[in-house]
Design a protein around this motif. Structure first.
Motif, short mmCIF file in Angstrom:
data_model
loop_
_atom_site.label_atom_id
_atom_site.label_comp_id
_atom_site.label_asym_id
_atom_site.label_seq_id
_atom_site.Cartn_x
_atom_site.Cartn_y
_atom_site.Cartn_z
N VAL A 154 -14.39 23.38 13.52
CA VAL A 154 -13.89 22.35 13.01
C VAL A 154 -13.96 21.16 13.93
CG1 VAL A 154 -12.00 21.14 11.69
CG2 VAL A 154 -12.22 23.80 11.72
N PRO A 168 -11.31 28.32 18.06
CA PRO A 168 -10.54 28.28 16.94
C PRO A 168 -9.02 28.50 17.30
CG PRO A 168 -11.83 30.12 16.86
CD PRO A 168 -11.98 29.29 18.16
N THR A 169 -7.86 27.98 16.47
CA THR A 169 -6.65 28.64 16.72
C THR A 169 -6.76 30.03 16.29
OG1 THR A 169 -5.69 26.26 16.35
CG2 THR A 169 -4.39 28.28 15.57
N ARG A 209 -7.53 18.84 16.20
CA ARG A 209 -6.59 20.04 16.27
C ARG A 209 -5.64 20.16 15.39
NH1 ARG A 209 -8.18 24.63 17.85
NH2 ARG A 209 -8.99 23.83 19.89
N GLU A 215 -7.34 20.88 12.07
CA GLU A 215 -7.59 22.41 11.94
C GLU A 215 -6.51 22.88 11.72
OE1 GLU A 215 -7.33 24.85 15.25
OE2 GLU A 215 -8.85 26.29 14.68
N ARG A 216 -5.22 22.76 12.25
CA ARG A 216 -3.98 23.57 11.96
C ARG A 216 -3.45 23.12 10.51
NH1 ARG A 216 -1.61 24.91 17.50
NH2 ARG A 216 -3.48 25.79 18.12
N LEU A 249 -5.36 25.56 8.07
CA LEU A 249 -4.83 26.86 8.30
C LEU A 249 -3.58 26.96 7.55
CD1 LEU A 249 -5.37 27.57 11.93
CD2 LEU A 249 -6.58 28.26 10.18
#
Ligand SMILES: [Fe+2]
Ligand SMILES: [Fe+2]
Length: 204
Positions: A1, A7-8, A121, A124-125, A128
């Protein structure tokens, strides 16, 4: 991303959703920090009115996000609490400050790119979290997180664009620097203590 190197980890969203109250309190502080970081960049570069205008818009949007999360907290009867220690952002700023090879780009370029990576970041979270479907006691949160995912992606692009302007339009220089900073970000996010990673934080 968005230029992130690692990635997390896959378990993160489920762990974060195990304590939605803590997640929302952390999230509120993230929005507040994003707003104040944008405003402090304006104060540090008072001669750049174009930068001031763009960052004011970002700050305004972050304050609106903050208000919305605050409303969620108050609906749940959860206090905001003190700001959690933000090991992630602090380490990233510190590491960027000692990373050699700016290649003529000033410190403002780094500050903008660090802000871009923090946005990436968070983006991305939020994705998720949205994909995880929202908590059982408030499934509507998934839609909120999806909306924020889009906002953070936009902020990422705003900060990279501002960095390019700050570098006098040298996109190549900014691209190289962003890659170097993204490597640092990946190392930092991977090295965060497991305890911190398990905390319900939006980044870090
Ligand atoms: Fe935000
Ligand atoms: Fe943002």
């Amino acid at each position: 991303v968005l230029c992130l190197r690692v990635p997390t980890d896959a378990a993160w969203a489920a762990e974060a959703l195990a304590d939605v109250d803590a997640l929302l309190a952390d999230h509120a502080h993230c929005e507040l920090k994003a707003a104040s970081n944008a405003l402090s960049l304006i104060a540090r570069h008072p001669d750049d009115l174009e930068l001031a205008a763009a960052l004011t818009e970002v700050a305004q949007e972050e304050v609106t996000h903050f208000q919305r999360v605050l409303a969620l907290l108050s609906a749940r009867g959860v206090p905001l609490g003190p700001p959690p220690v933000d090991e992630y952002a602090a380490s990233l700023r510190r590491a960027a400050g000692s990373l050699p090879g700016r290649g003529g780009a000033g410190p403002l370029v780094d500050r903008l790119l660090v802000a871009a990576l923090i946005e990436a970041r968070s983006c991305e979270r939020f994705k998720l979290l949205a994909d995880a479907g929202g908590p059982a006691d408030d499934p509507a949160l998934a839609a909120f997180w999806r909306e924020l995912f889009a906002a953070e992606a936009r902020h990422f692009r705003t900060f990279v664009g501002l960095a390019e302007k700050a570098a006098g339009g040298n996109r190549r220089l900014v691209g190289v620097r962003l890659e170097a900073l993204a490597d640092l970000e990946a190392a930092i996010v991977s090295a965060l203590p497991r305890r911190a990673r398990r905390r319900a934080t939006i980044h870090g």
